[in-house]
Scaffold this motif. Structure first.
Motif, PDB file in Angstrom:
ATOM      1  N   THR A   1       2.106  -4.331   6.772  1.00 43.66           N
ATOM      2  CA  THR A   1       1.866  -3.234   6.426  1.00 43.66           C
ATOM      3  C   THR A   1       2.139  -2.441   7.737  1.00 43.66           C
ATOM      4  O   THR A   1       1.899  -2.354   9.165  1.00 43.66           O
ATOM      5  CB  THR A   1       0.655  -3.045   6.010  1.00 43.66           C
ATOM      6  N   GLU A  37      -4.912   1.787  14.801  1.00 44.11           N
ATOM      7  CA  GLU A  37      -5.234   2.966  14.432  1.00 44.11           C
ATOM      8  C   GLU A  37      -5.515   4.098  15.121  1.00 44.11           C
ATOM      9  O   GLU A  37      -5.279   5.219  15.526  1.00 44.11           O
ATOM     10  CB  GLU A  37      -6.068   2.689  13.346  1.00 44.11           C
ATOM     11  N   ASP A  54       0.821  -1.237  -0.076  1.00 40.72           N
ATOM     12  CA  ASP A  54       0.067  -0.259  -0.172  1.00 40.72           C
ATOM     13  C   ASP A  54       0.978   0.822   0.355  1.00 40.72           C
ATOM     14  O   ASP A  54       0.004   2.184  -0.385  1.00 40.72           O
ATOM     15  CB  ASP A  54      -0.810  -0.022   1.246  1.00 40.72           C
ATOM     16  N   SER A  55       2.374   1.014   0.211  1.00 41.34           N
ATOM     17  CA  SER A  55       3.235   2.019   0.744  1.00 41.34           C
ATOM     18  C   SER A  55       2.982   3.002  -0.686  1.00 41.34           C
ATOM     19  O   SER A  55       3.441   2.289  -2.043  1.00 41.34           O
ATOM     20  CB  SER A  55       4.568   2.144   1.253  1.00 41.34           C
ATOM     21  N   TYR A 100      -0.003   0.773   7.901  1.00 42.06           N
ATOM     22  CA  TYR A 100      -1.053   1.588   8.005  1.00 42.06           C
ATOM     23  C   TYR A 100      -2.645   0.465   8.246  1.00 42.06           C
ATOM     24  O   TYR A 100      -2.747  -0.166   7.673  1.00 42.06           O
ATOM     25  CB  TYR A 100      -0.896   2.482   7.111  1.00 42.06           C
ATOM     26  N   GLN A 101      -3.311   1.414   8.498  1.00 42.62           N
ATOM     27  CA  GLN A 101      -4.367   0.769   8.457  1.00 42.62           C
ATOM     28  C   GLN A 101      -5.441   1.400   7.442  1.00 42.62           C
ATOM     29  O   GLN A 101      -5.743  -0.144   6.775  1.00 42.62           O
ATOM     30  CB  GLN A 101      -5.354   0.668   9.293  1.00 42.62           C
ATOM     31  N   ARG A 102      -4.421   1.521   6.408  1.00 40.06           N
ATOM     32  CA  ARG A 102      -5.103   2.278   5.334  1.00 40.06           C
ATOM     33  C   ARG A 102      -5.763   1.381   4.278  1.00 40.06           C
ATOM     34  O   ARG A 102      -6.719   1.179   4.018  1.00 40.06           O
ATOM     35  CB  ARG A 102      -4.186   3.508   4.558  1.00 40.06           C
ATOM     36  N   LEU A 110      -4.667   2.583  -4.462  1.00 44.60           N
ATOM     37  CA  LEU A 110      -4.917   1.560  -4.210  1.00 44.60           C
ATOM     38  C   LEU A 110      -5.841   1.073  -3.416  1.00 44.60           C
ATOM     39  O   LEU A 110      -5.452  -0.478  -3.713  1.00 44.60           O
ATOM     40  CB  LEU A 110      -5.073   2.224  -2.385  1.00 44.60           C
ATOM     41  N   ILE A 162      -4.769   7.026  -2.944  1.00 47.99           N
ATOM     42  CA  ILE A 162      -6.256   6.165  -3.315  1.00 47.99           C
ATOM     43  C   ILE A 162      -6.578   5.196  -3.442  1.00 47.99           C
ATOM     44  O   ILE A 162      -7.624   4.522  -3.861  1.00 47.99           O
ATOM     45  CB  ILE A 162      -7.816   7.362  -2.526  1.00 47.99           C
ATOM     46  N   ASN A 213      -8.674  -0.968   5.216  1.00 45.45           N
ATOM     47  CA  ASN A 213     -10.405  -0.554   5.051  1.00 45.45           C
ATOM     48  C   ASN A 213     -10.665  -1.446   3.530  1.00 45.45           C
ATOM     49  O   ASN A 213     -12.220  -1.438   2.906  1.00 45.45           O
ATOM     50  CB  ASN A 213     -10.349   1.274   4.636  1.00 45.45           C
TER      51      ASN A 213
END
Lengths: 252, 473
Positions: A202, A237, A173-174, A204-206, A181, A178, A209
């Motif tokens: 990862t 998060e 994801d990095s 991040y929680q991103r 992603l 958006i 989602n």
């Protein structure tokens, strides 16, 4: 009946005589998506490289089993042909080697036979459309001058073609905006099935989602210090990593 | 063909060659002038940069016998030969290019086959063995062959070639004739067990505003049948490309001689006003290769692109010297040279950029990258800049190193074996240069040839390892 794909037992790994992983335990079954979270430097990428067999990472203790087979005795190519896959955080460029030649060679190596060119083209086209990859991509050199997003898409395109049983996605994801992603997450979701397993790395929680893992693990200082379900990711998060390490200190 | 005894490289041979080929007097004179220069020039200094990778002891000049050309050999054909009867490099070229403007196939015994598209013949295009052209087109041949001596150089072998050449090709493209399909030239050093010397000249003239593409293949088709002798045979070439105002000439050369050959070559590009030349030199053979590629940018607006690919195996030694000589303002030259070495092979690359005081606004670039595929392989790279003008853009860069382990790991993580991964990296490394050559199908043709060589080379290495493993058990 649960089918275990990957078993990691008390894994200790050193890089240039510095111990990075200090006893990692993890079991991943078919049909599962695991997320491995943690701060930078906690050992997440070391685990991913070790799983794939990078020669720089020395296993000093412990085991990695793939369907009960010892992976540690195998070089990277053997692991790949067996069904391991690593989507790199920073895929390296291979100048002068076109994406199409590379993909064809990889598919041939994985499936153990040449795929008829027409069939291969059709399969490729289908997956490229899904991932929003333009045709001209194929004649470019592997990762040479690619943007961050293009590199990540190529990693997922390879995963789609190689159909690994165990895919490790390192910070996929990095560096993605958006839209990219979403596309990449959709790609991963469509590839995950009851026959394979995914380990998402990862911090991040991103990404979570869009992809819902059944298991979330937190890595700290070379060990998995907490495991839970997808709620754990949301908790992280909201609260950051500190509360876990404080919890750890309190326990000790 | 006969081998005549001892010390065959003499001034007397000039008269013998000249008379046997019924050459005009001016040419004998040129040969004698070159001979005087040859005698006056010092023998190569084995410690000099351009010679130190070359094993000069592998060549015994006193033992060399010059091959006797049969000028009556060869026929003018109305069609191309059957590719199946040619060595694989040549048949692959015929297959890849499909359409060919002209074709010459020579061995050291003489010319075997000449073909020129009749439409081009009508337009005044000339394609002939040089031994015939010096008589049939004496005016042109004299005009250009006598220019050579004005460009001084001190390569003793090249001077010897000027004096004793007994083989060669003449190509002439008239004013404003533009030809897209390539000319295919081939030389097969059939050779035998005695130490032989072949001296040959290639003269290419692209007149004003003309365009042509030339592909030259040098090989020894029966190299496998020749026992390695302690002293090598010599193939020495002097190739000259005259690119007149506004002309565009592309020249590719593939050298795949056997391990019994000492290859010496000098390629001179003379580039005139607003003209452009492309060179691609690919070397995958010969025990010793000493090659000079000189580009003389003679008039305003001249520009050149010189490309090189060297793949060394076994004990092969290469010394490539490029010379970018800017003698006029607003001229450009670009060099991209890549070398990959296996086993105990060695390479020296020396790149000289010379910019004359009057050559303002020159742009000269040079890049040399070397990939070492074994611990025993060695590569050196020396840039030399002699810049007298003050308003120029010049750059040079060189790298020497092994295959990036991260590239290998990436490819292996996709299931490719280490051997396949290495092949991929090396082919990719070469492709970056090959893809720059503008003649269509050249990339595919050379990829095929180099790929095959790489494959057998890496195969043999893998097999050796497997054998070694068995022995250990």
């Amino acid at each position: 009946m649960t089918k275990t794909i990957l078993t990691i037992k008390d894994l200790h790994v050193s890089v240039e005589d510095k111990e990075i992983l200090k006893g990692v335990n993890l079991t991943i079954n078919a049909g599962e998506i695991h997320a491995l979270m943690g701060r930078n430097g906690s050992g997440k990428s070391t685990l991913s490289y070790t799983l794939m067999g990078h020669p720089r990472y020395k296993v000093t203790k412990g085991q990695i089993l793939f369907h009960g087979k010892d992976l540690l005795v195998m070089p990277a190519d053997e692991r790949a042909r067996l069904g391991m896959y690593l989507a790199f955080q920073y895929p390296v460029a291979i100048p002068g080697v076109s994406v199409s030649n590379f993909l064809r060679a990889a598919v041939k190596a994985k499936r153990g036979q040449d795929v008829p060119i027409k069939e291969f083209r059709a399969e490729l086209k289908d997956n490229m459309t899904k991932l929003g990859i333009a045709n001209e991509f194929l004649s470019r050199y592997v990762n040479d001058g690619f943007s961050g997003g293009e590199k990540k898409r190529l990693e997922i395109l390879q995963m789609a073609l190689l159909k690994p049983e165990m895919a490790v996605l390192d910070e996929t994801d990095s560096g993605l905006d958006i839209d990219a992603l979403k596309t990449v997450a959709e790609g991963i979701n469509s590839l995950a099935s009851s026959d394979n397993a995914v380990l998402l790395i990862t911090h991040y929680q991103r990404l979570l989602n869009y992809i819902t893992p059944q298991f979330v693990h937190v890595m700290h200082n070379g060990e998995v210090i907490k495991s839970g379900d997808s709620k754990l990711a949301h908790e992280l998060e909201a609260k950051g990593y500190d509360w876990i390490t404080q919890e750890l200190v309190a326990q000790a | 063909m006969s081998c005549i005894p001892q010390t065959d490289l003499t001034k007397n041979r000039i008269e013998e060659i000249s008379s046997s080929l019924a050459e005009p007097a001016w040419l004998s004179k040129e040969r004698r002038l070159a001979w005087e220069k040859y005698i006056a020039t010092d023998v190569p200094d084995p410690k000099a940069d351009e010679w130190r990778t070359i094993n000069l002891n592998s060549l015994d000049l006193s033992k060399l016998k010059t091959t006797k050309l049969n000028p009556n050999l060869g026929s003018f054909e109305t069609a191309l030969p059957d590719g199946g009867k040619l060595p694989k490099e040549m048949s692959a070229a015929l297959k890849q290019y499909k359409e060919i403007a002209g074709f010459i196939w020579q061995t050291e015994k003489g010319t075997q086959h000449v073909y020129l598209d009749p439409d081009l013949q009508k337009k005044g295009v000339i394609l002939l063995p040089l031994s015939l052209a010096v008589n049939s087109h004496a005016g042109l041949a004299e005009k250009y062959l006598t220019k050579t001596r004005k460009f001084s150089h001190d390569n003793k072998f090249s001077l010897l070639t000027e004096a004793l050449f007994n083989s060669g090709i003449f190509v002439y493209i008239p004013k404003s004739v533009e030809i897209e399909k390539p000319f295919l030239l081939g030389f097969d050093f059939v050779g035998n067990t005695c130490e032989e010397a072949v001296f040959s000249r290639l003269l290419l003239i692209a007149e004003r505003n003309s365009k042509a593409n030339i592909v030259n293949v040098l090989l020894s088709s029966n190299a496998k049948n020749i026992n390695a002798s302690p002293s090598l045979s010599l193939v020495s070439q002097l190739n000259e490309l005259y690119v007149e105002a506004g002309a565009k000439l592309s020249y590719a050369e593939l050298q795949d001689f056997g391990q019994h050959v000492f290859y010496n070559s000098r390629l001179n590009n003379y580039v005139h006003k607003d003209a452009h030349v492309d060179n691609l030199s690919v070397a995958i053979g010969a025990a010793q290769s000493k090659v000079d590629v000189a580009t003389y940018l003679q008039e305003q607006g001249a520009n050149s692109e010189v490309l090189g690919v060297v793949f060394g195996t076994a004990n092969e030694c290469f010394s490539y010297n490029t010379i970018q000589e800017h003698n006029a303002p607003d001229t450009q030259s670009d060099i991209n040279f890549r070398v990959a070495l296996k086993d105990q092979s060695k390479s020296m690359y020396q790149g000289i950029i010379r910019v004359d005081k009057k050559a303002q606004k020159t742009e000269a670039f040079q890049s040399n990258k070397n990939l070492l595929l074994s611990n025993g392989a060695k590569a050196d790279s020396i840039p030399k800049l002699e810049i007298l003008a003050d308003d120029v853009k010049c750059s040079h860069g060189a790298t020497v190193g092994p295959v990036d382990p991260e590239q290998l790991f990436y490819l292996m993580s996709r299931g490719l074996s280490q051997k396949e991964a290495e092949e991929f990296v090396v082919l990719g490394f070469f492709n970056k240069v090959l893809a720059q050559f503008p003649v269509p199908h050249t990339l595919e043709w050379l990829q095929g040839i180099i790929g095959e060589t790489l494959c057998t080379q890496f195969q043999s290495q893998a097999e050796l390892k497997a054998e070694a493993a068995v022995l250990v058990k």
